[in-house]
Design a protein around this motif. Structure first.
Motif, PDB file in Angstrom:
ATOM      1  N   ASP A 211      -1.049  95.941   6.859  1.00  0.00           N
ATOM      2  CA  ASP A 211      -2.329  96.085   6.149  1.00  0.00           C
ATOM      3  C   ASP A 211      -2.681  97.569   6.171  1.00  0.00           C
ATOM      4  O   ASP A 211      -3.128  98.120   7.172  1.00  0.00           O
ATOM      5  CB  ASP A 211      -3.403  95.254   6.875  1.00  0.00           C
ATOM      6  CG  ASP A 211      -4.729  95.340   6.165  1.00  0.00           C
ATOM      7  OD1 ASP A 211      -4.855  96.184   5.243  1.00  0.00           O
ATOM      8  OD2 ASP A 211      -5.637  94.568   6.522  1.00  0.00           O
ATOM      9  N   ILE A 212      -2.459  98.206   5.023  1.00  0.00           N
ATOM     10  CA  ILE A 212      -2.584  99.658   4.980  1.00  0.00           C
ATOM     11  C   ILE A 212      -4.034 100.120   5.165  1.00  0.00           C
ATOM     12  O   ILE A 212      -4.299 101.155   5.771  1.00  0.00           O
ATOM     13  CB  ILE A 212      -1.933 100.202   3.667  1.00  0.00           C
ATOM     14  CG1 ILE A 212      -1.755 101.714   3.707  1.00  0.00           C
ATOM     15  CG2 ILE A 212      -2.671  99.805   2.444  1.00  0.00           C
ATOM     16  CD1 ILE A 212      -0.568 102.145   4.452  1.00  0.00           C
TER      17      ILE A 212
ATOM     18  N   VAL B 193      -5.057  95.559   1.966  1.00  0.00           N
ATOM     19  CA  VAL B 193      -3.946  95.660   1.015  1.00  0.00           C
ATOM     20  C   VAL B 193      -2.678  95.669   1.858  1.00  0.00           C
ATOM     21  O   VAL B 193      -2.535  96.498   2.749  1.00  0.00           O
ATOM     22  CB  VAL B 193      -4.016  96.966   0.185  1.00  0.00           C
ATOM     23  CG1 VAL B 193      -2.803  97.051  -0.738  1.00  0.00           C
ATOM     24  CG2 VAL B 193      -5.287  97.056  -0.596  1.00  0.00           C
ATOM     25  N   HIS B 194      -1.772  94.737   1.556  1.00  0.00           N
ATOM     26  CA  HIS B 194      -0.552  94.686   2.365  1.00  0.00           C
ATOM     27  C   HIS B 194       0.583  95.384   1.648  1.00  0.00           C
ATOM     28  O   HIS B 194       0.800  95.153   0.456  1.00  0.00           O
ATOM     29  CB  HIS B 194      -0.186  93.234   2.672  1.00  0.00           C
ATOM     30  CG  HIS B 194      -1.066  92.658   3.728  1.00  0.00           C
ATOM     31  ND1 HIS B 194      -2.255  92.032   3.437  1.00  0.00           N
ATOM     32  CD2 HIS B 194      -0.944  92.660   5.087  1.00  0.00           C
ATOM     33  CE1 HIS B 194      -2.831  91.660   4.565  1.00  0.00           C
ATOM     34  NE2 HIS B 194      -2.057  92.028   5.587  1.00  0.00           N
ATOM     35  N   ILE B 195       1.262  96.206   2.392  1.00  0.00           N
ATOM     36  CA  ILE B 195       2.465  96.824   1.820  1.00  0.00           C
ATOM     37  C   ILE B 195       3.618  96.623   2.806  1.00  0.00           C
ATOM     38  O   ILE B 195       3.386  96.350   3.989  1.00  0.00           O
ATOM     39  CB  ILE B 195       2.296  98.335   1.500  1.00  0.00           C
ATOM     40  CG1 ILE B 195       2.261  99.168   2.784  1.00  0.00           C
ATOM     41  CG2 ILE B 195       1.080  98.609   0.666  1.00  0.00           C
ATOM     42  CD1 ILE B 195       2.556 100.638   2.507  1.00  0.00           C
ATOM     43  N   GLU B 196       4.807  96.800   2.287  1.00  0.00           N
ATOM     44  CA  GLU B 196       5.966  96.678   3.166  1.00  0.00           C
ATOM     45  C   GLU B 196       6.199  98.041   3.792  1.00  0.00           C
ATOM     46  O   GLU B 196       6.383  99.033   3.073  1.00  0.00           O
ATOM     47  CB  GLU B 196       7.183  96.266   2.326  1.00  0.00           C
ATOM     48  CG  GLU B 196       8.278  95.677   3.151  1.00  0.00           C
ATOM     49  CD  GLU B 196       9.455  95.268   2.284  1.00  0.00           C
ATOM     50  OE1 GLU B 196       9.338  95.327   1.050  1.00  0.00           O
ATOM     51  OE2 GLU B 196      10.481  94.914   2.860  1.00  0.00           O
ATOM     52  N   GLY B 197       6.174  98.129   5.107  1.00  0.00           N
ATOM     53  CA  GLY B 197       6.349  99.442   5.720  1.00  0.00           C
ATOM     54  C   GLY B 197       6.503  99.363   7.225  1.00  0.00           C
ATOM     55  O   GLY B 197       6.364  98.299   7.822  1.00  0.00           O
ATOM     56  N   ASP B 198       6.772 100.528   7.807  1.00  0.00           N
ATOM     57  CA  ASP B 198       6.903 100.613   9.259  1.00  0.00           C
ATOM     58  C   ASP B 198       5.562 101.088   9.812  1.00  0.00           C
ATOM     59  O   ASP B 198       5.117 102.201   9.508  1.00  0.00           O
ATOM     60  CB  ASP B 198       8.023 101.601   9.603  1.00  0.00           C
ATOM     61  CG  ASP B 198       8.245 101.705  11.095  1.00  0.00           C
ATOM     62  OD1 ASP B 198       7.258 101.947  11.815  1.00  0.00           O
ATOM     63  OD2 ASP B 198       9.402 101.567  11.540  1.00  0.00           O
TER      64      ASP B 198
END
Ligand code: ADP
Length: 465
Positions: free
Chosen positions: A311-312, A342-347
């Protein structure tokens, strides 16, 4: 290479020459033999009329008139004039033929083209007609395929071959000179580049080559110069970094040692306040070493990001909260309104480092009363985050370089702020790992804005690329 190029050019010239000569020869032979065949047929067509005229104008077979007809006969043609009853009256052969035959029989060594073997003959029977009808028959025998027999034709043919040979020799000579010159011209800049590359390899990073053309070799020379330039810059940055890192390490270590000595001498009490200062110095050292490690790993491409759904907005909020006390303490105002998730794919760890570095820079390079604002704009496929400050800004000439590792604009100022020039290099690496893009706009004295665009889904982004 020079020799190989020259030999290839030469081979191309020779092959072209050979094919041109063969095709010219073929076309010429064909045209010429067609011409000879046509002229033989024409002569034979006129023969009955000429013989008839000759006979009737003299009232007999006049040797002089027959001689002039014989002279006009194509070489190789034999004519027997017979009575209609079949009795041979006389034989007509071009006298030149007899002469040349005798010459070669006498072995004078002159081969005028008569020593050919005629494999195929054609024959024709022509009727010689007078006012009272057919009064004689001409039996003609001539070579089926016309050959060059006539000395005039023969010398024409040899003149053609001679000029073909001279033209060929000239083409070969000029072609060899041109290919030698061209191959030298092509190779010499490459040789210069090789020498320059060897010098750069030996550590002479000032080496540059002159760019004399705009073609591929010129582009290679320009690329080489840029590469040498970059290597030189990297080398300067590395030296600068070694000096800076020594300084960065020494400052907190000296401070820690002084505190410990003061504790030992009893000058300062080892109380909470003083131990906190020592702890801060240790944290600074730890931070520096982890920055260095992460950057190194990221640059080696060995950083193994642990991608999850992040969740950025929550992540940025946490980072902002971490720095809020510092920002407030410095008297700066902060503009940040946490948006919906807002969810993004990330580390998560790396993205935290990324936003922390950007925010920390904004904090470091902005003086009170200044503003730091963070904005997040979600789009259907990506999310845009910008960190803006009203700080000192970045000089134009430094803008393209700030993402280079160890690069710091205005070194003296950066030393005060305690940077090592690693933060933005790491930001760049992390953005790339997330298939994102990074942009900076800045005006000196007015402030800077860093804008990051991160895809919501990394795999989709990779597939699209
Ligand atoms: P540092 O550790 O020196 O901050 P960074 O890689 O984070 O290293 O930044 C490189 C240089 O870019 C800094 O030394 C500084 O000169 C410039 N810079 C980065 N962010 C800002 C900013 N927000 N405002 C002004 N200058 C900045």
């Amino acid at each position: 290479m020079h020799k190989r190029l020259f030999l290839s050019f030469l081979a191309i010239i020779l092959i072209t020459l050979l094919f041109s000569i063969l095709s010219v020869n073929y076309v010429f032979q064909k045209q010429f033999s067609d011409y000879l065949a046509r002229s033989t047929i024409e002569t034979l067509e006129q023969l009955p009329e000429r013989l008839s005229n000759s006979f009737y104008s003299h009232g007999c077979w006049d040797p002089n008139s027959l001689n002039s007809i014989a002279h006009s006969l194509p070489l190789g043609t034999h004519i027997q004039i017979k009575e209609p009853s079949g009795e041979t009256i006389l034989t007509l052969i071009n006298p030149m033929e007899t002469m040349m035959q005798n010459d070669s029989d006498m072995d004078m060594g002159i081969d005028m083209g008569l020593n050919y073997s005629i494999e195929e003959w054609k024959s024709k029977t022509l009727s010689i007609v007078g006012p009272e009808g057919v009064f004689a028959i001409a039996e003609v025998r001539y070579p089926a395929r016309a050959k060059v027999l006539n000395p005039a034709d023969q010398s024409f043919v040899s003149a053609i071959y001679q000029s073909l040979f001279i033209a060929g020799a000239l083409v070969l000579l000029i072609g060899s000179l041109l290919s030698y010159w061209t191959s030298r011209r092509l190779i010499s800049p490459l040789q210069r580049l090789t020498r320059a590359a060897t010098r750069v390899g030996e550590g002479h990073l000032d080496e540059q080559v002159s760019v004399t053309s705009r073609d591929e070799v010129g582009q290679l020379a320009t690329a080489f110069n840029e590469m040498a330039d970059n290597l030189k810059k990297q080398e300067q940055l590395r030296k600068q970094f070694t000096a800076d890192i020594a300084h960065e390490l020494r400052t907190p270590l000296t401070s820690i040692r002084s505190y410990i000595e003061a504790f030992q001498d009893g000058v300062l009490p080892a109380d909470n306040e003083n131990l906190t200062i020592i702890n801060e110095e240790i944290e600074r050292l730890t931070g520096l070493s982890s920055d260095l490690k992460d950057l190194n790993v990221a640059e080696m491409g060995a950083l193994q990001p642990n991608f999850t759904q992040v969740d950025i907005s929550e992540l940025i909020d946490k980072t902002v909260n971490k720095l809020t006390p510092l920002i407030q303490e410095k008297g700066l105002s902060l503009e940040w309104h946490k948006p919906d998730s807002v969810h993004i794919e990330g580390d998560e760890y790396l993205l935290t480092r990324l936003f922390y570095n950007l925010l920390h820079n904004a904090y470091k390079f902005t003086e009170s009363p200044g503003t730091i604002s963070i904005q997040m704009e979600p789009h259907p496929e990506n999310i845009q985050v910008s960190v803006r400050d009203s700080g000192v800004g970045i000089p134009d000439q430094d803008l393209p370089l700030i993402f280079e590792r160890f690069y710091r604009a205005e070194k003296s100022r950066s030393r005060e702020t305690g940077g090592t020039g690693i933060g933005l290099a790491l930001v760049k690496q992390i953005t790339h790992l997330h298939q994102g893009t990074l942009k900076v706009e800045s005006t000196q004295g007015e402030g800077s804005q860093f804008t990051i665009l991160l895809p919501l889904n990394i795999n989709e982004q990779i597939n699209r690329q």
